[in-house]
Design an enzyme around this catalytic site. Structure first.
Site, PDB file in Angstrom:
ATOM      1  N   THR A  14      13.428 -11.342 -43.304  1.00 20.08           N
ATOM      2  CA  THR A  14      13.343 -13.032 -43.306  1.00 20.08           C
ATOM      3  C   THR A  14      14.333 -13.378 -42.296  1.00 20.08           C
ATOM      4  O   THR A  14      14.227 -14.107 -41.549  1.00 20.08           O
ATOM      5  CB  THR A  14      13.785 -13.277 -44.574  1.00 20.08           C
ATOM      6  N   VAL A  15      15.603 -12.861 -42.626  1.00 20.40           N
ATOM      7  CA  VAL A  15      16.631 -13.480 -41.710  1.00 20.40           C
ATOM      8  C   VAL A  15      16.856 -12.882 -40.154  1.00 20.40           C
ATOM      9  O   VAL A  15      16.909 -13.658 -39.320  1.00 20.40           O
ATOM     10  CB  VAL A  15      18.262 -12.829 -42.369  1.00 20.40           C
ATOM     11  N   LYS A 106      26.232 -10.256 -48.443  1.00 25.15           N
ATOM     12  CA  LYS A 106      27.128 -10.604 -49.591  1.00 25.15           C
ATOM     13  C   LYS A 106      27.386  -9.276 -50.424  1.00 25.15           C
ATOM     14  O   LYS A 106      28.632  -9.085 -50.834  1.00 25.15           O
ATOM     15  CB  LYS A 106      26.824 -11.776 -50.250  1.00 25.15           C
ATOM     16  N   VAL A 133      27.354 -16.378 -47.551  1.00 28.71           N
ATOM     17  CA  VAL A 133      27.720 -17.180 -48.770  1.00 28.71           C
ATOM     18  C   VAL A 133      27.014 -18.629 -48.277  1.00 28.71           C
ATOM     19  O   VAL A 133      27.420 -19.327 -47.224  1.00 28.71           O
ATOM     20  CB  VAL A 133      28.983 -17.447 -49.321  1.00 28.71           C
ATOM     21  N   GLY A 135      23.846 -19.583 -47.635  1.00 29.33           N
ATOM     22  CA  GLY A 135      22.895 -19.615 -46.285  1.00 29.33           C
ATOM     23  C   GLY A 135      23.476 -20.281 -44.859  1.00 29.33           C
ATOM     24  O   GLY A 135      24.418 -19.826 -44.504  1.00 29.33           O
ATOM     25  N   ILE A 137      24.998 -23.049 -45.013  1.00 28.22           N
ATOM     26  CA  ILE A 137      26.143 -23.945 -44.972  1.00 28.22           C
ATOM     27  C   ILE A 137      27.431 -23.242 -44.576  1.00 28.22           C
ATOM     28  O   ILE A 137      27.650 -22.158 -44.842  1.00 28.22           O
ATOM     29  CB  ILE A 137      26.496 -24.329 -46.328  1.00 28.22           C
ATOM     30  N   GLU A 191      16.202 -12.286 -53.172  1.00 26.74           N
ATOM     31  CA  GLU A 191      16.610 -10.883 -52.530  1.00 26.74           C
ATOM     32  C   GLU A 191      15.411  -9.931 -52.816  1.00 26.74           C
ATOM     33  O   GLU A 191      14.437 -10.320 -53.727  1.00 26.74           O
ATOM     34  CB  GLU A 191      17.871 -10.447 -53.482  1.00 26.74           C
ATOM     35  N   ASP A 202      23.788 -11.814 -57.386  1.00 27.74           N
ATOM     36  CA  ASP A 202      23.939 -12.304 -56.006  1.00 27.74           C
ATOM     37  C   ASP A 202      25.273 -13.656 -55.867  1.00 27.74           C
ATOM     38  O   ASP A 202      25.813 -13.524 -54.924  1.00 27.74           O
ATOM     39  CB  ASP A 202      22.677 -13.157 -55.596  1.00 27.74           C
ATOM     40  N   LYS A 206      28.745 -13.736 -54.208  1.00 25.56           N
ATOM     41  CA  LYS A 206      29.220 -14.770 -53.160  1.00 25.56           C
ATOM     42  C   LYS A 206      30.703 -15.430 -53.854  1.00 25.56           C
ATOM     43  O   LYS A 206      31.502 -15.544 -53.063  1.00 25.56           O
ATOM     44  CB  LYS A 206      28.313 -15.803 -53.525  1.00 25.56           C
TER      45      LYS A 206
HETATM   46  P1  NDP Z   1      14.631  -8.631 -45.778  1.00 23.86           P
HETATM   47  O1  NDP Z   1      14.175  -7.414 -46.823  1.00 23.86           O
HETATM   48  O2  NDP Z   1      13.498  -9.794 -45.439  1.00 23.86           O
HETATM   49  O3  NDP Z   1      14.772  -7.918 -44.391  1.00 23.86           O
HETATM   50  C1  NDP Z   1      15.448  -6.772 -44.144  1.00 23.86           C
HETATM   51  C2  NDP Z   1      14.360  -5.817 -43.109  1.00 23.86           C
HETATM   52  O4  NDP Z   1      15.158  -4.762 -42.838  1.00 23.86           O
HETATM   53  C3  NDP Z   1      13.192  -5.610 -43.803  1.00 23.86           C
HETATM   54  O5  NDP Z   1      12.264  -6.009 -42.849  1.00 23.86           O
HETATM   55  C4  NDP Z   1      13.231  -3.927 -43.993  1.00 23.86           C
HETATM   56  O6  NDP Z   1      12.427  -3.159 -43.818  1.00 23.86           O
HETATM   57  C5  NDP Z   1      14.263  -3.382 -42.755  1.00 23.86           C
HETATM   58  N1  NDP Z   1      15.157  -2.383 -43.188  1.00 23.86           N
HETATM   59  C6  NDP Z   1      15.960  -2.235 -44.396  1.00 23.86           C
HETATM   60  N2  NDP Z   1      16.389  -0.879 -44.302  1.00 23.86           N
HETATM   61  C7  NDP Z   1      15.933  -0.463 -43.203  1.00 23.86           C
HETATM   62  C8  NDP Z   1      16.182   0.713 -42.505  1.00 23.86           C
HETATM   63  N3  NDP Z   1      17.019   1.716 -43.089  1.00 23.86           N
HETATM   64  N4  NDP Z   1      15.631   1.020 -41.331  1.00 23.86           N
HETATM   65  C9  NDP Z   1      14.859   0.253 -40.880  1.00 23.86           C
HETATM   66  N5  NDP Z   1      14.655  -1.200 -41.268  1.00 23.86           N
HETATM   67  C10 NDP Z   1      15.061  -1.256 -42.436  1.00 23.86           C
HETATM   68  O7  NDP Z   1      16.001  -9.100 -46.356  1.00 23.86           O
HETATM   69  P2  NDP Z   1      16.338 -10.581 -45.962  1.00 23.86           P
HETATM   70  O8  NDP Z   1      16.197 -10.885 -44.357  1.00 23.86           O
HETATM   71  O9  NDP Z   1      15.936 -11.828 -46.808  1.00 23.86           O
HETATM   72  O10 NDP Z   1      18.011 -10.251 -46.219  1.00 23.86           O
HETATM   73  C11 NDP Z   1      18.624  -9.593 -45.200  1.00 23.86           C
HETATM   74  C12 NDP Z   1      20.331  -9.768 -45.573  1.00 23.86           C
HETATM   75  O11 NDP Z   1      20.731 -10.919 -45.418  1.00 23.86           O
HETATM   76  C13 NDP Z   1      20.377  -9.573 -47.114  1.00 23.86           C
HETATM   77  O12 NDP Z   1      21.850  -8.992 -47.018  1.00 23.86           O
HETATM   78  C14 NDP Z   1      20.480 -10.751 -47.662  1.00 23.86           C
HETATM   79  O13 NDP Z   1      21.119 -10.887 -48.905  1.00 23.86           O
HETATM   80  C15 NDP Z   1      21.049 -11.777 -46.575  1.00 23.86           C
HETATM   81  N6  NDP Z   1      20.764 -13.207 -46.661  1.00 23.86           N
HETATM   82  C16 NDP Z   1      19.314 -13.534 -46.957  1.00 23.86           C
HETATM   83  C17 NDP Z   1      19.053 -14.806 -47.248  1.00 23.86           C
HETATM   84  C18 NDP Z   1      17.819 -15.331 -47.275  1.00 23.86           C
HETATM   85  O14 NDP Z   1      17.374 -16.595 -47.608  1.00 23.86           O
HETATM   86  N7  NDP Z   1      16.850 -14.267 -47.320  1.00 23.86           N
HETATM   87  C19 NDP Z   1      20.118 -15.868 -46.720  1.00 23.86           C
HETATM   88  C20 NDP Z   1      21.406 -15.358 -46.600  1.00 23.86           C
HETATM   89  C21 NDP Z   1      21.738 -14.165 -46.586  1.00 23.86           C
HETATM   90  P3  NDP Z   1      11.196  -2.719 -45.249  1.00 23.86           P
HETATM   91  O15 NDP Z   1      10.867  -4.126 -45.533  1.00 23.86           O
HETATM   92  O16 NDP Z   1      10.294  -2.014 -44.752  1.00 23.86           O
HETATM   93  O17 NDP Z   1      12.172  -2.195 -46.096  1.00 23.86           O
HETATM   94  N1  HSE Z   2      18.555 -14.655 -52.701  1.00 23.45           N
HETATM   95  C1  HSE Z   2      19.788 -15.590 -52.105  1.00 23.45           C
HETATM   96  C2  HSE Z   2      19.564 -16.990 -52.687  1.00 23.45           C
HETATM   97  C3  HSE Z   2      19.456 -15.652 -50.398  1.00 23.45           C
HETATM   98  O1  HSE Z   2      18.495 -17.013 -53.543  1.00 23.45           O
HETATM   99  O2  HSE Z   2      20.469 -17.641 -52.540  1.00 23.45           O
HETATM  100  C4  HSE Z   2      20.806 -16.431 -49.876  1.00 23.45           C
HETATM  101  O3  HSE Z   2      22.087 -15.275 -49.985  1.00 23.45           O
END
Ligand code: NDP
Ligand code: HSE
Length: 431
Positions: A14-15, A106, A133, A135, A137, A191, A202, A206
């Site tokens: 996602t991110v 986080k 923390v 997103g 902001i 998450e 979570d 934060k």
């Molecule tokens: P996702 O699960 O959507 O993305 C993580 C990606 O990394 C997945 O595609 C996953 O693949 C891949 N991945 C994980 N481990 C491995 C590995 N060892 N080798 C290769 N690929 C790997 O998570 P998000 O993007 O939602 O979140 C990422 C981070 O950002 C987290 O720490 C989250 O707390 C933080 N965050 C998220 C927000 C949100 O709105 N989503 C906002 C702010 C912070 P696979 O699915 O195959 O495991």
């Molecule tokens: N899972 C978190 C939330 C993403 O819902 O706020 C941002 O850290």
């Protein structure tokens, strides 16, 4: 000055996909801002088809982390994998290889921040974590830098988008908990393990990060008292509404004479409080400083592009540092060690919902238990149809939690009390 600054992107979920999109979309603008091209040189991701979704060349994608972390041409490692391991190991190895780090993680920072910051200090590299923390902001930089002239008194906010989305949908549309959670997952807010959102982990991570910065003393996730939203019922939401409150998952950190009060739990907030109008995925964080007074930071707390906005903002900061040969900015600020209060030591107002036998003298028995334990009542309302049983809703004045718990122990043992259905802390209960 470098002509190219190379980035290793760990994670294209996602991110990560938002990060890729922004770096591609604003490439020309960033060249002007930094004086170099910001290139994604390699992406760690298991599922190669995620490259197609963002228009990335499949050849960039690998599952071989060491090939990115050890690549001498990579300057910045962006970690958006999530979870503690292997993210922790990858980040420490990348620091050891002299890479600067940008992370949104986080969970990792709240539990292992010390190891990471100490390693980064030793190597003289930057670790930026604005997206961890709130997103999209800006809150980490403002707290560390713009508000550094203040003694911070209190940080309080809604810092989890998923639970705020769920509570808003339940309160405003009578949506079922499970349905609202599914929607939050589909929108990319939740998450990977949504129990981290629902149970408050979570938000606890934060507020641990914010408290550590605000009070210059390390606070980790296990230090934070935590309750999630799974116990909040439609009935609580209805009664709260009738009494002029809304229920939010609030994260709070304040410094008092006898220590730091750091906690996350559902909280009833008066409808006219600014946090009450924070709806859906939006987050808001109040910071109270001795010089500035109260400031509030508001915006989208989760989602691909808002989170990526914060991540790429950090990348630009690091890139500028690289270009101008500076480093570190404000590193770790945990200079002191402060006591953290237990939940029994905190004070709050409380909402209590009880199912009781509906006959003369019941209220007197319950009121005596409160009085004997120094719990002062602000209001009592009887609810429910007349009959054998009734529901009583109490709101207390400011009460020490250990006194409330002692009163509840007595009340739960009364033969006229069928059940204490719920207890929710109340902000500004008229004390
Ligand atoms: P996702 O699960 O959507 O993305 C993580 C990606 O990394 C997945 O595609 C996953 O693949 C891949 N991945 C994980 N481990 C491995 C590995 N060892 N080798 C290769 N690929 C790997 O998570 P998000 O993007 O939602 O979140 C990422 C981070 O950002 C987290 O720490 C989250 O707390 C933080 N965050 C998220 C927000 C949100 O709105 N989503 C906002 C702010 C912070 P696979 O699915 O195959 O495991
Ligand atoms: N899972 C978190 C939330 C993403 O819902 O706020 C941002 O850290």
């Amino acid at each position: 000055m470098k002509k190219d600054i190379n980035i290793g992107l760990l994670g294209l979920g996602t991110v990560g996909s938002g990060v890729y999109r922004i770096l591609t979309r604003h490439r020309d603008d960033f060249r002007l801002k930094v004086g170099a091209d910001l290139n994604i040189k390699a992406i760690l991701e298991r599922d190669i088809s995620k490259a197609d979704a963002v228009g990335a060349d499949r050849s960039l994608v690998t599952t071989d982390a060491p090939s990115i972390i050890g690549d001498p041409d990579i300057d910045i490692v962006v970690e958006v994998l999530g979870g503690v391991e292997p993210a922790r190991t990858f980040i420490l190895q990348a620091i050891e290889s002299g890479k600067h780090i940008v992370t949104a993680n986080k969970e990792l920072l709240a539990d292992h921040g010390r190891d990471i910051f100490e390693a980064a200090d030793a190597k003289g590299v930057d670790v930026y974590f604005e997206a961890s923390v709130g997103g999209g902001i800006p809150i980490i930089h403002p707290l560390k830098e713009c508000l550094a002239s203040n003694k911070i008194i209190k940080v309080m906010g809604i810092v989890n988008g998923t639970t705020n989305y769920i509570l808003t949908r339940m309160a405003e549309e009578g949506c079922l908990f499970k349905e609202a959670l599914k929607e939050a997952q589909a929108r990319g807010y939740a998450e990977r393990d949504p129990s981290a959102d629902i149970e408050g982990r979570d938000a606890a991570a934060k507020i641990a990060i914010l408290a550590s910065i605000a009070f210059n003393s390390r606070v980790t996730s296990p230090d934070v008292y935590m309750e999630g939203i799974s116990g909040v019922t439609p009935e609580d939401i209805m009664y709260a509404g009738e009494m002029g409150y809304v229920i939010k998952l609030v994260a709070l950190a304040k410094e008092e004479k006898d220590g730091l009060d750091v906690r996350v739990h559902p909280t009833m907030i008066p409808r006219d409080h600014p946090l009450a109008s924070v709806r859906g995925v939006y987050n808001a964080i109040f910071v109270e400083g001795d010089a500035v007074g109260e400031v509030m930071f508001f915006g989208p707390g989760a989602g691909s592009m808002p989170a990526a906005s914060a991540v790429v903002g950090d990348v630009l900061d690091v890139a500028r540092n690289l270009q101008y040969g500076r480093s570190g900015k404000v590193g770790c600020t945990c200079f002191e060690t402060k006591k953290i209060k237990t939940i029994g030591e905190i004070s709050s107002g409380y909402y209590l919902l009880m199912n009781v036998v509906d006959k003369p003298g019941v209220l007197a028995k319950i009121a005596k238990a409160f009085g004997d334990n120094d719990v002062s009542l602000a209001s009592v309302i009887q609810k429910g149809p007349r009959g054998a049983n009734a529901e009583l809703v109490f709101i207390t004045h400011l009460t020490r939690e250990k006194n409330l718990r002692a009163a509840l122990k007595v009340i739960e043992g009364l033969d006229v009390v069928n059940r204490v259905c719920n207890v929710i802390r109340v902000e500004n209960s008229g004390d």
